[in-house]
Design a protein around this motif. Structure first.
Motif, PDB file in Angstrom:
ATOM      1  N   GLU A 278       0.867  -1.185   0.000  1.00  0.00           N
ATOM      2  CA  GLU A 278       0.000   0.000   0.000  1.00  0.00           C
ATOM      3  C   GLU A 278       0.898   1.228   0.000  1.00  0.00           C
ATOM      4  OE1 GLU A 278      -2.665   0.077   3.337  1.00  0.00           O
ATOM      5  OE2 GLU A 278      -3.837  -1.629   2.600  1.00  0.00           O
ATOM      6  N   ASP A 279       0.641   2.152  -0.894  1.00  0.00           N
ATOM      7  CA  ASP A 279       1.421   3.397  -0.963  1.00  0.00           C
ATOM      8  C   ASP A 279       2.923   3.126  -1.018  1.00  0.00           C
ATOM      9  OD1 ASP A 279      -0.946   4.948  -0.850  1.00  0.00           O
ATOM     10  OD2 ASP A 279      -0.963   4.753   1.339  1.00  0.00           O
ATOM     11  N   GLY A 280       3.320   2.109  -1.776  1.00  0.00           N
ATOM     12  CA  GLY A 280       4.731   1.813  -1.958  1.00  0.00           C
ATOM     13  C   GLY A 280       5.414   1.146  -0.784  1.00  0.00           C
ATOM     14  N   LYS A 281       4.642   0.710   0.210  1.00  0.00           N
ATOM     15  CA  LYS A 281       5.229   0.069   1.389  1.00  0.00           C
ATOM     16  C   LYS A 281       4.581  -1.294   1.628  1.00  0.00           C
ATOM     17  CE  LYS A 281       6.291   4.363   3.701  1.00  0.00           C
ATOM     18  NZ  LYS A 281       5.956   5.290   4.759  1.00  0.00           N
ATOM     19  N   VAL A 282       5.382  -2.217   2.152  1.00  0.00           N
ATOM     20  CA  VAL A 282       4.857  -3.532   2.521  1.00  0.00           C
ATOM     21  C   VAL A 282       4.059  -3.382   3.812  1.00  0.00           C
ATOM     22  CG1 VAL A 282       5.476  -5.873   3.227  1.00  0.00           C
ATOM     23  CG2 VAL A 282       6.751  -4.747   1.391  1.00  0.00           C
ATOM     24  N   VAL A 283       2.788  -3.805   3.786  1.00  0.00           N
ATOM     25  CA  VAL A 283       1.929  -3.673   4.966  1.00  0.00           C
ATOM     26  C   VAL A 283       1.578  -5.024   5.597  1.00  0.00           C
ATOM     27  CG1 VAL A 283       0.983  -1.445   4.262  1.00  0.00           C
ATOM     28  CG2 VAL A 283      -0.180  -3.553   3.560  1.00  0.00           C
ATOM     29  N   SER A 284       1.759  -6.097   4.858  1.00  0.00           N
ATOM     30  CA  SER A 284       1.567  -7.434   5.419  1.00  0.00           C
ATOM     31  C   SER A 284       2.331  -8.425   4.550  1.00  0.00           C
ATOM     32  CB  SER A 284       0.077  -7.810   5.504  1.00  0.00           C
ATOM     33  OG  SER A 284      -0.466  -8.009   4.217  1.00  0.00           O
ATOM     34  N   THR A 285       2.675  -9.560   5.143  1.00  0.00           N
ATOM     35  CA  THR A 285       3.434 -10.580   4.419  1.00  0.00           C
ATOM     36  C   THR A 285       2.867 -11.952   4.756  1.00  0.00           C
ATOM     37  OG1 THR A 285       5.434  -9.215   4.531  1.00  0.00           O
ATOM     38  CG2 THR A 285       5.738 -11.544   4.006  1.00  0.00           C
ATOM     39  N   TYR A 286       2.725 -12.768   3.719  1.00  0.00           N
ATOM     40  CA  TYR A 286       2.217 -14.130   3.875  1.00  0.00           C
ATOM     41  C   TYR A 286       3.244 -15.078   3.278  1.00  0.00           C
ATOM     42  CZ  TYR A 286      -1.373 -17.708   4.386  1.00  0.00           C
ATOM     43  OH  TYR A 286      -2.092 -18.810   4.797  1.00  0.00           O
ATOM     44  N   CYS A 287       3.859 -15.882   4.119  1.00  0.00           N
ATOM     45  CA  CYS A 287       4.873 -16.835   3.664  1.00  0.00           C
ATOM     46  C   CYS A 287       4.324 -18.253   3.736  1.00  0.00           C
ATOM     47  CB  CYS A 287       6.128 -16.742   4.529  1.00  0.00           C
ATOM     48  SG  CYS A 287       6.940 -15.140   4.492  1.00  0.00           S
ATOM     49  N   ASN A 288       4.464 -18.969   2.644  1.00  0.00           N
ATOM     50  CA  ASN A 288       4.149 -20.392   2.611  1.00  0.00           C
ATOM     51  C   ASN A 288       5.431 -21.183   2.809  1.00  0.00           C
ATOM     52  OD1 ASN A 288       1.294 -20.523   1.601  1.00  0.00           O
ATOM     53  ND2 ASN A 288       2.192 -19.445  -0.143  1.00  0.00           N
ATOM     54  N   VAL A 289       5.433 -22.143   3.710  1.00  0.00           N
ATOM     55  CA  VAL A 289       6.508 -23.122   3.710  1.00  0.00           C
ATOM     56  C   VAL A 289       6.213 -24.013   2.512  1.00  0.00           C
ATOM     57  CG1 VAL A 289       7.518 -25.094   4.910  1.00  0.00           C
ATOM     58  CG2 VAL A 289       6.929 -23.016   6.189  1.00  0.00           C
ATOM     59  N   ALA A 290       7.205 -24.142   1.643  1.00  0.00           N
ATOM     60  CA  ALA A 290       6.997 -24.860   0.382  1.00  0.00           C
ATOM     61  C   ALA A 290       8.328 -25.400  -0.112  1.00  0.00           C
ATOM     62  CB  ALA A 290       6.427 -23.899  -0.669  1.00  0.00           C
ATOM     63  N   LYS A 291       8.256 -26.420  -0.941  1.00  0.00           N
ATOM     64  CA  LYS A 291       9.475 -26.880  -1.595  1.00  0.00           C
ATOM     65  C   LYS A 291       9.981 -25.743  -2.479  1.00  0.00           C
ATOM     66  CE  LYS A 291       9.764 -31.153  -2.951  1.00  0.00           C
ATOM     67  NZ  LYS A 291       9.492 -32.435  -3.639  1.00  0.00           N
ATOM     68  N   PRO A 292      11.277 -25.698  -2.793  1.00  0.00           N
ATOM     69  CA  PRO A 292      11.794 -24.609  -3.632  1.00  0.00           C
ATOM     70  C   PRO A 292      11.000 -24.457  -4.929  1.00  0.00           C
ATOM     71  CG  PRO A 292      13.606 -25.872  -2.714  1.00  0.00           C
ATOM     72  CD  PRO A 292      12.342 -26.613  -2.373  1.00  0.00           C
ATOM     73  N   SER A 293      10.789 -23.207  -5.316  1.00  0.00           N
ATOM     74  CA  SER A 293      10.022 -22.904  -6.527  1.00  0.00           C
ATOM     75  C   SER A 293      10.775 -23.388  -7.765  1.00  0.00           C
ATOM     76  CB  SER A 293       9.775 -21.404  -6.630  1.00  0.00           C
ATOM     77  OG  SER A 293       8.996 -20.960  -5.539  1.00  0.00           O
ATOM     78  N   VAL A 294      10.000 -23.668  -8.809  1.00  0.00           N
ATOM     79  CA  VAL A 294      10.539 -24.102 -10.098  1.00  0.00           C
ATOM     80  C   VAL A 294      10.053 -23.113 -11.150  1.00  0.00           C
ATOM     81  CG1 VAL A 294      10.497 -25.946 -11.830  1.00  0.00           C
ATOM     82  CG2 VAL A 294      10.537 -26.532  -9.384  1.00  0.00           C
ATOM     83  N   PHE A 295      10.958 -22.663 -12.019  1.00  0.00           N
ATOM     84  CA  PHE A 295      10.601 -21.743 -13.096  1.00  0.00           C
ATOM     85  C   PHE A 295      10.901 -22.417 -14.428  1.00  0.00           C
ATOM     86  CE2 PHE A 295      11.682 -17.801 -15.671  1.00  0.00           C
ATOM     87  CZ  PHE A 295      10.362 -17.426 -15.855  1.00  0.00           C
ATOM     88  N   LYS A 296       9.828 -22.645 -15.207  1.00  0.00           N
ATOM     89  CA  LYS A 296       9.979 -23.348 -16.482  1.00  0.00           C
ATOM     90  C   LYS A 296       8.862 -22.895 -17.419  1.00  0.00           C
ATOM     91  CE  LYS A 296      10.356 -28.042 -18.279  1.00  0.00           C
ATOM     92  NZ  LYS A 296      10.276 -29.465 -17.966  1.00  0.00           N
ATOM     93  N   ASN A 297       9.221 -22.551 -18.640  1.00  0.00           N
ATOM     94  CA  ASN A 297       8.244 -22.168 -19.666  1.00  0.00           C
ATOM     95  C   ASN A 297       7.315 -21.053 -19.199  1.00  0.00           C
ATOM     96  OD1 ASN A 297       9.281 -24.176 -21.381  1.00  0.00           O
ATOM     97  ND2 ASN A 297       7.924 -25.710 -20.483  1.00  0.00           N
ATOM     98  N   GLU A 298       7.897 -19.984 -18.658  1.00  0.00           N
ATOM     99  CA  GLU A 298       7.137 -18.815 -18.198  1.00  0.00           C
ATOM    100  C   GLU A 298       6.129 -19.174 -17.103  1.00  0.00           C
ATOM    101  OE1 GLU A 298       8.344 -15.908 -19.360  1.00  0.00           O
ATOM    102  OE2 GLU A 298       9.669 -17.249 -20.458  1.00  0.00           O
ATOM    103  N   GLU A 299       6.439 -20.199 -16.334  1.00  0.00           N
ATOM    104  CA  GLU A 299       5.553 -20.649 -15.266  1.00  0.00           C
ATOM    105  C   GLU A 299       6.371 -20.910 -14.004  1.00  0.00           C
ATOM    106  OE1 GLU A 299       2.187 -23.358 -16.326  1.00  0.00           O
ATOM    107  OE2 GLU A 299       3.330 -24.721 -15.044  1.00  0.00           O
ATOM    108  N   ILE A 300       5.865 -20.386 -12.895  1.00  0.00           N
ATOM    109  CA  ILE A 300       6.473 -20.629 -11.589  1.00  0.00           C
ATOM    110  C   ILE A 300       5.556 -21.600 -10.853  1.00  0.00           C
ATOM    111  CG2 ILE A 300       7.156 -19.612  -9.385  1.00  0.00           C
ATOM    112  CD1 ILE A 300       7.297 -16.885 -10.943  1.00  0.00           C
ATOM    113  N   SER A 301       6.131 -22.636 -10.287  1.00  0.00           N
ATOM    114  CA  SER A 301       5.311 -23.565  -9.494  1.00  0.00           C
ATOM    115  C   SER A 301       6.051 -23.884  -8.195  1.00  0.00           C
ATOM    116  CB  SER A 301       5.010 -24.841 -10.275  1.00  0.00           C
ATOM    117  OG  SER A 301       6.200 -25.535 -10.573  1.00  0.00           O
ATOM    118  N   PHE A 302       5.252 -24.218  -7.195  1.00  0.00           N
ATOM    119  CA  PHE A 302       5.816 -24.622  -5.902  1.00  0.00           C
ATOM    120  C   PHE A 302       4.841 -25.559  -5.218  1.00  0.00           C
ATOM    121  CE2 PHE A 302       3.383 -20.788  -5.104  1.00  0.00           C
ATOM    122  CZ  PHE A 302       2.712 -21.041  -3.916  1.00  0.00           C
ATOM    123  N   VAL A 303       5.383 -26.463  -4.405  1.00  0.00           N
ATOM    124  CA  VAL A 303       4.554 -27.393  -3.637  1.00  0.00           C
ATOM    125  C   VAL A 303       4.371 -26.798  -2.252  1.00  0.00           C
ATOM    126  CG1 VAL A 303       4.358 -29.723  -2.686  1.00  0.00           C
ATOM    127  CG2 VAL A 303       5.349 -29.377  -4.975  1.00  0.00           C
TER     128      VAL A 303
END
Length: 169
Positions: free
Chosen positions: A74-99
């Motif tokens: 909001e207004d250029g500042k981080v106001v909340s953060t949501y972190c998922n514990v997940a396996k490392p993300s994968v980037f392939k064919n313009e797609e990001i996926s994570f478990v």
């Protein structure tokens, strides 16, 4: 050239959970940063519903660490953060996926950081048949994530604010 990427959250082992799109704004060998603008659609396959997200977020997808982070802006500042514990993300064919491994570490507006969804982690570990090693790694990942936040490591630092100023108009 389009910077639009599709983001897919999966349940173990690779079951489509939900997906949305954003604009890839930074890509290194260690992580991706995606800017998601208001009005985007989140297709939630597990709940068989489509949601409209009405806020801007900067989303961090590490390729070697066991979490993701969605930072509401909001207004250029981080106001909340949501972190998922997940396996490392994968980037392939313009797609990001994570478990997504259910455990979440969040900071809602004007509140302290908190672990949520521990009950969901236990239920889903049975439902989806998490191997013992995966459960152990998820719990360790949560502890490492708490350390990253506590130490103010990227993306939980002031570098994110400067990136936001350059990207959000």
């Amino acid at each position: 050239m389009s910077n639009v990427v599709k983001i897919k959250a999966l349940k173990f082992p690779n079951i489509l959970h939900y997906e949305w799109e954003g604009e890839l704004i930074h890509h290194t060998s260690d992580y991706l940063l995606v800017l998601c603008k208001p009005g985007r659609k989140l297709i939630h396959h597990t709940k068989n519903n489509i949601f409209t997200i009405d806020y801007t977020s900067l989303e961090y997808f590490p390729l070697k660490k066991w979490f993701t982070a969605a930072m509401e802006v909001e207004d250029g500042k981080v106001v909340s953060t949501y972190c998922n514990v997940a396996k490392p993300s994968v980037f392939k064919n313009e797609e990001i996926s994570f478990v997504d491994l259910d455990l979440d570490f969040i900071q809602e507006k004007n509140n302290q950081w908190a672990v949520v969804d521990e009950d969901e982690f236990e239920l889903n570990s049975i439902k989806y048949g998490y191997p013992k090693e995966l459960k152990v790694e998820a719990v360790k990942a949560l502890e490492r994530l708490k350390e990253e936040v506590g130490q103010g490591n990227f993306p939980f630092d002031n570098q994110v604010a400067s990136l936001l100023k350059n990207q959000i108009s």
